[in-house]
Design a protein around this motif. Structure first.
Motif, PDB file in Angstrom:
ATOM      1  N   ASP A   1     -18.613  51.361   0.058  1.00 16.66           N
ATOM      2  CA  ASP A   1     -19.669  50.761   0.872  1.00 16.66           C
ATOM      3  C   ASP A   1     -20.061  51.695   2.014  1.00 16.66           C
ATOM      4  O   ASP A   1     -19.203  52.227   2.731  1.00 16.66           O
ATOM      5  CB  ASP A   1     -19.201  49.420   1.436  1.00 16.66           C
TER       6      ASP A   1
ATOM      7  N   THR B   1     -17.305  45.192   2.324  1.00 15.03           N
ATOM      8  CA  THR B   1     -18.281  45.771   3.253  1.00 15.03           C
ATOM      9  C   THR B   1     -17.572  46.222   4.526  1.00 15.03           C
ATOM     10  O   THR B   1     -16.346  46.190   4.612  1.00 15.03           O
ATOM     11  CB  THR B   1     -19.359  44.739   3.609  1.00 15.03           C
TER      12      THR B   1
ATOM     13  N   LEU C   1     -21.202  48.149  -5.934  1.00 15.73           N
ATOM     14  CA  LEU C   1     -20.551  49.402  -5.570  1.00 15.73           C
ATOM     15  C   LEU C   1     -19.826  49.997  -6.773  1.00 15.73           C
ATOM     16  O   LEU C   1     -19.881  51.213  -7.005  1.00 15.73           O
ATOM     17  CB  LEU C   1     -19.565  49.168  -4.425  1.00 15.73           C
TER      18      LEU C   1
END
Length: 526
Positions: free
Chosen positions: A173, A122, A166
Motif C-alpha cells: 500500500d 492500508t 494490492l
C-alpha cells in the motif's frame, strides 16, 4: 511527552522525514492503486509533511511543535493520505502521553477515527502495528521508536495479503509505505542507525483501479472533493458525515474543535460542497477530477449522461452594474435585497425552466437560502448545485468559465475551482463604532476587508484600497478585478490600475462599474 520527543528530536524528524519522503516520493506514487489508482499518494504525503515541518518554531516543547505541525498539516492536507497524516500528527501531539508508545497509540487511534470506513492493509494498519511494536519495545524512546519501525515495516510487507487490489497489482500500500518512511526517519531522529531502504515490489505496468472501500457507494468516484470546514457543534459534523457517506467513498474528516479538513471521492462534487454549507462554512475548496471512471478502469471516461434540455445559472448580485454583467454572461439575476426573502431564490430557479441549475449565492448570508432552494428544486426533479461563492467577484470568476455545453458535473467543478481560486476584498464604510480584527473602528471610518475580515482601518478610500490590494497580492496573483460602487471617488480605478502596474508588473487588471450601494469597491484576485 518532552522526554520522548523533545524539540531537538522533532526538528530532526522534520528534516529527516522531508528528505526521506522526497527521495521515496516517485516510488510511492508509482505503486499507488488504492483507494484510486491516480499515482499521487507520495506527492500528497510529501507536500502535507512539508507544510507541517515548516510550522515548527525554534521555541516551545516537543508537544507544542507537534501541535503546530498537526494544524499546519490540517490546513494544507493533500488527498486522502495527507488528510489521514494530518490526523495522525494530531494524535501524536495530544497531551497526556506518558511515553512514545502511548503517543503512537493515540496517533493510530486518531487516524482510525477520521476514516469513515477503515480498511485493513492500508496506512491505518501500519499505524496500529507501529503502536503495538512500540508498546512491546523497551522503555526508552529510542528503543520504542526502533521497535515501532520494525513492526510497521513487517505490517507493510503484509499489506498485499490483506487488500486484494494490492495483491493483484503486486505492490504494497502506497500510503502505508509513506508512513513507514516517516517512522524510519523518526527512529533515526531518536538515535537509531538509519534503516536500509526497503525494496518495495515493482509497480504494476498497468495498475488496476481499486474497488471502493467497505461500506462505500458502489459507483467509482469521479471527483476528489476537499475543503476546510468551520463548524459550531458536533451535531453538524455528524450530519455532514452521514451526508457525505451517502454521496461517495474514501471519506476522511480530520481536525477538532471548530475546524475540520474534509475529503471525499464522489460523482457529485456539487452535492459534497452543499453538504459542507449545511454543516458550517466551507472554504479552500479543491475539486479534482480522478482518473478512474464509473466502470472501474483508470482513464476510462465516465458513461455519458442523458441529454438535458437546458442549463441555467442563478446569481445573487448587489448592484445594477453587476446585474448587467451577470445577465450578459447568461445568468438569471436575483438582487441581494430580495435573495434572503422567503423563496425568492427558488422562484428564480423555477422561472428559468431549466432541467439543470447552478446557484451562485455570492455572499455567506445567502448560503442557507441557496441550499434550501437547491434542495426544493431537486425534489421537483431539477438537477441543482450550489457553488459557495462568498463574494460577487467569486461569482464573476465562476461565470467566466461557465460552459453549458459541458457535462453538468464538469461545469460545476470548473466553476467551483475558479471561484475557490479567487480571493476577495472589499472597501466599505463603517456604520457604527465596533470591534474588528484590525482594532476599534468609528462610524464613517473606511474599512478594508480581505476574505471577509477587516484588515485595515483608515480615512482615505484610495489608500485603504491600495493597502487591501497589497495584502491580497502578497501571495501572488495573475488577474485583479475591480468592481466600483456608487460611492467610489473619482479617479479610484486609475489610481489602483497604476498601483498594480507599478508594483506587480505581471498582473492584469479589469475594471467594472458595479454600482453597488453598500461598498465603494469590491476586489478579486485570481
Amino acid at each position: 511527552m518532552p522526554y520522548a520527543l523533545d524539540p531537538a528530536a522533532v526538528r530532526s524528524w522534520c528534516a529527516l522525514g522531508r528528505e526521506a519522503l522526497g527521495e521515496a516520493c516517485a516510488e510511492i506514487d508509482a505503486i499507488n492503486v488504492f483507494p484510486v489508482a491516480d499515482g499521487d499518494t507520495g506527492t500528497n504525503l510529501t507536500l502535507t509533511f512539508e507544510a507541517a515541518a515548516r510550522a515548527v518554531d525554534a521555541d516551545g516543547t516537543g508537544e507544542d511543535m507537534l501541535r503546530a505541525m498537526a494544524r499546519a498539516a490540517l490546513l494544507d492536507a493533500r488527498g486522502n493520505s495527507g488528510t489521514i497524516l494530518a490526523q495522525y500528527l494530531r494524535g501524536l501531539g495530544a497531551s497526556g502521553a506518558e511515553s512514545l508508545a502511548d503517543a503512537l497509540r493515540r496517533a493510530a487511534d486518531s487516524a482510525y477515527e477520521a476514516v469513515a470506513h477503515p480498511v485493513e492493509g492500508t496506512m491505518l494498519t501500519v499505524a496500529a502495528a507501529a503502536a503495538d511494536g512500540a508498546a512491546a519495545g523497551d522503555g526508552t524512546p529510542r528503543g520504542q521508536a526502533a521497535a515501532a519501525y520494525e513492526a510497521a515495516r513487517s505490517a507493510l510487507e503484509a499489506t498485499p495479503g490483506q487488500l486484494a487490489v494490492l495483491g493483484e497489482a503486486g505492490v504494497v500500500d502506497a500510503g502505508a509505505a509513506g508512513l513507514v518512511t516517516l517512522l524510519s526517519a523518526l527512529s533515526t531522529a531518536l538515535g537509531n542507525p538509519p534503516a536500509e531502504a526497503s525494496a518495495h515490489p515493482e509497480p504494476p505496468r498497468s495498475a488496476p483501479c481499486a474497488a471502493p472501500e467497505t461500506g462505500a457507494s458502489a459507483a467509482s468516484a469521479l471527483y476528489e472533493v476537499m475543503y476546510l470546514l468551520e463548524t459550531t457543534g458536533p451535531g453538524a459534523l455528524h450530519g455532514l458525515r452521514a451526508a457525505l457517506d451517502a454521496l461517495g467513498d474514501s471519506l476522511v474528516i480530520g481536525g477538532g474543535e471548530d475546524l475540520w479538513s474534509v475529503h471525499v471521492h464522489t460523482p457529485d462534487a456539487g452535492a459534497a460542497v452543499e453538504a459542507g454549507i449545511a454543516a458550517g462554512r466551507p472554504y479552500r475548496i479543491r475539486v479534482t477530477h480522478l482518473a478512474a471512471g464509473h466502470e472501474g478502469t483508470p482513464g476510462t471516461p465516465p458513461a455519458a449522461e442523458p441529454e438535458r434540455s437546458s442549463r441555467a445559472v442563478v446569481a445573487v448580485v448587489p448592484g445594477a452594474g453587476l446585474a448587467g454583467l451577470c445577465a450578459e454572461a447568461g445568468a438569471t439575476v436575483v438582487p441581494s435585497a430580495d435573495a434572503a426573502r422567503g423563496d425568492a431564490l427558488l422562484a428564480a430557479v423555477r422561472a428559468t425552466g431549466a432541467d439543470e441549475v447552478v446557484v451562485l449565492p455570492n455572499g455567506t448570508e445567502f448560503h442557507p437560502a441557496a441550499a434550501r432552494a437547491a434542495e426544493e428544486a431537486r425534489a421537483e426533479g431539477v438537477r441543482a448545485a450550489v457553488i459557495p461563492t462568498r463574494a460577487a467577484v467569486q461569482g464573476l470568476a465562476a461565470l467566466a468559465v461557465h460552459a453549458p455545453e459541458h457535462r453538468f458535473d464538469e461545469d460545476v467543478v470548473t466553476m467551483t475551482s475558479a471561484a475557490g481560486a479567487t480571493r476577495y476584498g472589499e472597501v466599505t464604510l463603517a456604520e457604527r463604532q465596533s470591534w474588528t480584527m484590525a482594532g476599534i473602528c468609528q462610524a464613517g471610518d473606511v474599512l478594508g476587508l480581505v476574505d471577509g475580515d477587516v484588515a485595515v482601518i483608515g480615512a482615505d478610500i484610495g489608500q485603504i484600497a491600495m493597502d487591501v490590494l497589497a495584502r491580497m497580492l502578497a501571495g501572488g496573483g495573475e488577474m485583479v478585478t475591480l468592481v466600483l460602487g456608487e460611492q467610489a471617488p473619482e479617479g479610484l480605478a486609475g489610481l489602483l490600475e497604476e498601483y498594480v502596474r507599478r508594483a506587480h508588473l505581471a498582473v492584469d487588471t479589469v475594471v467594472y462599474e458595479g454600482r453597488q450601494q453598500a461598498s465603494p469597491l469590491l476586489v478579486g484576485v485570481e
